[in-house]
Design a protein around this motif. Structure first.
Motif, mmCIF file in Angstrom:
data_model
loop_
_atom_site.group_PDB
_atom_site.id
_atom_site.type_symbol
_atom_site.label_atom_id
_atom_site.label_comp_id
_atom_site.label_asym_id
_atom_site.label_seq_id
_atom_site.Cartn_x
_atom_site.Cartn_y
_atom_site.Cartn_z
ATOM 1 N N GLY A 1 18.177 -3.187 10.486
ATOM 2 C CA GLY A 1 17.747 -2.332 11.578
ATOM 3 C C GLY A 1 16.391 -1.693 11.367
ATOM 4 N N ARG A 2 15.869 -1.769 10.155
ATOM 5 C CA ARG A 2 14.542 -1.200 9.866
ATOM 6 C C ARG A 2 13.519 -2.274 9.533
ATOM 7 N NH1 ARG A 2 13.732 1.917 5.559
ATOM 8 N NH2 ARG A 2 15.415 1.002 4.282
ATOM 9 N N PHE A 3 13.966 -3.328 8.873
ATOM 10 C CA PHE A 3 13.073 -4.405 8.452
ATOM 11 C C PHE A 3 13.314 -5.645 9.303
ATOM 12 C CE2 PHE A 3 12.409 -3.143 3.691
ATOM 13 C CZ PHE A 3 12.055 -1.865 4.090
ATOM 14 N N ASN A 4 12.245 -6.416 9.489
ATOM 15 C CA ASN A 4 12.361 -7.664 10.231
ATOM 16 C C ASN A 4 11.563 -8.755 9.515
ATOM 17 O OD1 ASN A 4 13.138 -9.119 12.800
ATOM 18 N ND2 ASN A 4 10.929 -9.424 12.808
ATOM 19 N N ILE A 5 12.219 -9.879 9.292
ATOM 20 C CA ILE A 5 11.578 -11.010 8.628
ATOM 21 C C ILE A 5 11.269 -12.073 9.663
ATOM 22 C CG2 ILE A 5 11.875 -12.835 6.923
ATOM 23 C CD1 ILE A 5 13.745 -10.949 5.400
ATOM 24 N N SER A 6 10.079 -12.627 9.585
ATOM 25 C CA SER A 6 9.684 -13.703 10.486
ATOM 26 C C SER A 6 8.809 -14.682 9.716
ATOM 27 C CB SER A 6 8.941 -13.149 11.703
ATOM 28 O OG SER A 6 7.767 -12.452 11.303
ATOM 29 N N LYS B 1 1.101 -21.564 10.169
ATOM 30 C CA LYS B 1 0.164 -20.852 9.288
ATOM 31 C C LYS B 1 0.648 -20.798 7.845
ATOM 32 C CE LYS B 1 -1.659 -17.862 12.943
ATOM 33 N NZ LYS B 1 -1.858 -16.457 13.398
ATOM 34 N N ASN B 2 1.790 -21.440 7.568
ATOM 35 C CA ASN B 2 2.365 -21.405 6.206
ATOM 36 C C ASN B 2 2.538 -19.972 5.715
ATOM 37 O OD1 ASN B 2 2.185 -24.162 6.348
ATOM 38 N ND2 ASN B 2 1.203 -24.417 4.364
ATOM 39 N N THR B 3 2.993 -19.114 6.600
ATOM 40 C CA THR B 3 3.049 -17.690 6.290
ATOM 41 C C THR B 3 4.378 -17.092 6.708
ATOM 42 O OG1 THR B 3 0.657 -17.485 6.535
ATOM 43 C CG2 THR B 3 1.933 -15.460 6.664
ATOM 44 N N GLY B 4 4.904 -16.241 5.844
ATOM 45 C CA GLY B 4 6.073 -15.446 6.166
ATOM 46 C C GLY B 4 5.680 -13.988 6.257
ATOM 47 N N TYR B 5 6.523 -13.220 6.960
ATOM 48 C CA TYR B 5 6.203 -11.811 7.190
ATOM 49 C C TYR B 5 7.430 -10.951 6.929
ATOM 50 C CZ TYR B 5 2.358 -13.968 9.759
ATOM 51 O OH TYR B 5 1.275 -14.725 10.110
ATOM 52 N N LEU B 6 7.155 -9.738 6.461
ATOM 53 C CA LEU B 6 8.184 -8.714 6.326
ATOM 54 C C LEU B 6 7.666 -7.456 7.001
ATOM 55 C CD1 LEU B 6 10.873 -7.664 5.177
ATOM 56 C CD2 LEU B 6 9.635 -7.066 3.081
ATOM 57 N N GLN B 7 8.186 -7.178 8.185
ATOM 58 C CA GLN B 7 7.821 -5.962 8.904
ATOM 59 C C GLN B 7 8.774 -4.860 8.481
ATOM 60 O OE1 GLN B 7 5.275 -5.289 11.242
ATOM 61 N NE2 GLN B 7 5.997 -3.181 10.999
ATOM 62 N N MET B 8 8.221 -3.777 7.972
ATOM 63 C CA MET B 8 9.032 -2.667 7.465
ATOM 64 C C MET B 8 8.752 -1.420 8.288
ATOM 65 S SD MET B 8 8.637 -3.317 3.372
ATOM 66 C CE MET B 8 6.873 -2.949 3.355
ATOM 67 N N GLY C 1 0.822 -1.200 0.000
ATOM 68 C CA GLY C 1 0.000 0.000 0.000
ATOM 69 C C GLY C 1 0.851 1.242 0.000
ATOM 70 N N SER C 2 0.219 2.347 0.317
ATOM 71 C CA SER C 2 0.901 3.634 0.356
ATOM 72 C C SER C 2 1.078 4.085 1.791
ATOM 73 C CB SER C 2 0.089 4.671 -0.425
ATOM 74 O OG SER C 2 0.003 4.312 -1.792
ATOM 75 N N VAL C 3 2.244 4.601 2.078
ATOM 76 C CA VAL C 3 2.563 5.044 3.430
ATOM 77 C C VAL C 3 3.498 6.251 3.332
ATOM 78 C CG1 VAL C 3 4.546 3.490 3.632
ATOM 79 C CG2 VAL C 3 3.322 4.220 5.699
ATOM 80 N N GLN C 4 3.492 7.058 4.360
ATOM 81 C CA GLN C 4 4.387 8.215 4.370
ATOM 82 C C GLN C 4 5.769 7.823 4.877
ATOM 83 O OE1 GLN C 4 2.208 11.257 6.585
ATOM 84 N NE2 GLN C 4 1.669 12.199 4.624
ATOM 85 N N VAL C 5 6.737 8.636 4.517
ATOM 86 C CA VAL C 5 8.097 8.437 5.016
ATOM 87 C C VAL C 5 8.070 8.366 6.541
ATOM 88 C CG1 VAL C 5 10.346 9.537 5.267
ATOM 89 C CG2 VAL C 5 9.222 9.520 3.036
ATOM 90 N N GLY C 6 8.776 7.383 7.051
ATOM 91 C CA GLY C 6 8.816 7.165 8.488
ATOM 92 C C GLY C 6 7.778 6.193 8.998
ATOM 93 N N GLY C 7 6.859 5.826 8.145
ATOM 94 C CA GLY C 7 5.791 4.922 8.544
ATOM 95 C C GLY C 7 6.205 3.464 8.481
ATOM 96 N N SER C 8 5.220 2.596 8.720
ATOM 97 C CA SER C 8 5.459 1.152 8.774
ATOM 98 C C SER C 8 4.421 0.403 7.954
ATOM 99 C CB SER C 8 5.392 0.658 10.223
ATOM 100 O OG SER C 8 6.399 1.242 11.016
ATOM 101 N N GLN D 1 3.191 -13.023 -6.976
ATOM 102 C CA GLN D 1 2.980 -12.007 -8.016
ATOM 103 C C GLN D 1 3.466 -10.631 -7.585
ATOM 104 O OE1 GLN D 1 1.770 -12.635 -11.237
ATOM 105 N NE2 GLN D 1 2.296 -14.667 -10.486
ATOM 106 N N GLY D 2 3.703 -10.480 -6.317
ATOM 107 C CA GLY D 2 4.211 -9.209 -5.816
ATOM 108 C C GLY D 2 3.117 -8.328 -5.241
ATOM 109 N N THR D 3 3.535 -7.421 -4.371
ATOM 110 C CA THR D 3 2.636 -6.423 -3.815
ATOM 111 C C THR D 3 3.374 -5.084 -3.811
ATOM 112 O OG1 THR D 3 1.183 -5.903 -1.942
ATOM 113 C CG2 THR D 3 3.295 -6.916 -1.398
ATOM 114 N N GLN D 4 2.679 -4.036 -4.215
ATOM 115 C CA GLN D 4 3.314 -2.736 -4.403
ATOM 116 C C GLN D 4 3.361 -1.956 -3.087
ATOM 117 O OE1 GLN D 4 4.732 -1.463 -7.272
ATOM 118 N NE2 GLN D 4 5.391 0.302 -6.039
ATOM 119 N N VAL D 5 4.520 -1.390 -2.814
ATOM 120 C CA VAL D 5 4.703 -0.505 -1.665
ATOM 121 C C VAL D 5 5.147 0.852 -2.186
ATOM 122 C CG1 VAL D 5 6.085 -0.061 0.395
ATOM 123 C CG2 VAL D 5 5.264 -2.380 -0.078
ATOM 124 N N ASN D 6 4.407 1.880 -1.810
ATOM 125 C CA ASN D 6 4.738 3.254 -2.196
ATOM 126 C C ASN D 6 4.969 4.075 -0.938
ATOM 127 O OD1 ASN D 6 4.385 2.898 -5.053
ATOM 128 N ND2 ASN D 6 2.182 2.894 -4.684
#
Length: 124
Positions: A66-71, A76-83, A10-17, A116-121
């Motif tokens: 230091g900004r992103f965390n993968i878990s 649940k057969n699921t991976g995560y990318l916390q940004m 999705g779309s997020v402002q600078v400094g967001g998560s 297929q990818g997901t868009q981050v703006n």
């Protein structure tokens, strides 16, 4: 049939998560390393990071350390990318990929299954 699906862009402002999710079906999830990649506009695909089968090892690209965390949650057969602390240069299409191995790899060619990818703006 193997399916890899990313969610949460999705779309997020600078400094967001944002937190991206990657659900995988059609395979034994804990037999696979999960890698996260991204493709910024007009640039090549680059690795963001990866996580081992049992989450005992992660690696990250220098510009996201230091900004992103993968878990992952194997139940649940699921991976995560916390940004966190997102920057404008994090704007990209983000991809999840699975590799049947004990070891992470930073090579796209090492990963057999892709979403297929997901868009981050990220905007100021």
């Amino acid at each position: 049939q193997v399916r890899v699906m990313e969610f949460g862009g999705g779309s997020v402002q600078v400094g967001g998560s944002l937190r991206l999710s990657c659900t995988v079906s059609g395979l034994t999830f804990d037999d696979y390393v999960v890698g996260w990649f991204r493709q910024p506009p007009g640039k090549d695909v680059e690795m963001v990071g990866c996580i081992s089968r049992w989450a005992d090892y992660t690696s990250y690209a220098d510009d996201v350390k230091g900004r992103f965390n993968i878990s992952r949650d194997n139940a649940k057969n699921t991976g995560y990318l916390q940004m966190n602390s997102l920057k404008a240069e994090d704007t990209a299409m983000y991809y999840c990929a699975a590799r049947r191995s004990y070891y992470c790899s930073d090579s796209q060619l090492a990963y057999e299954h892709w979403g297929q990818g997901t868009q981050v703006n990220v905007s100021s």
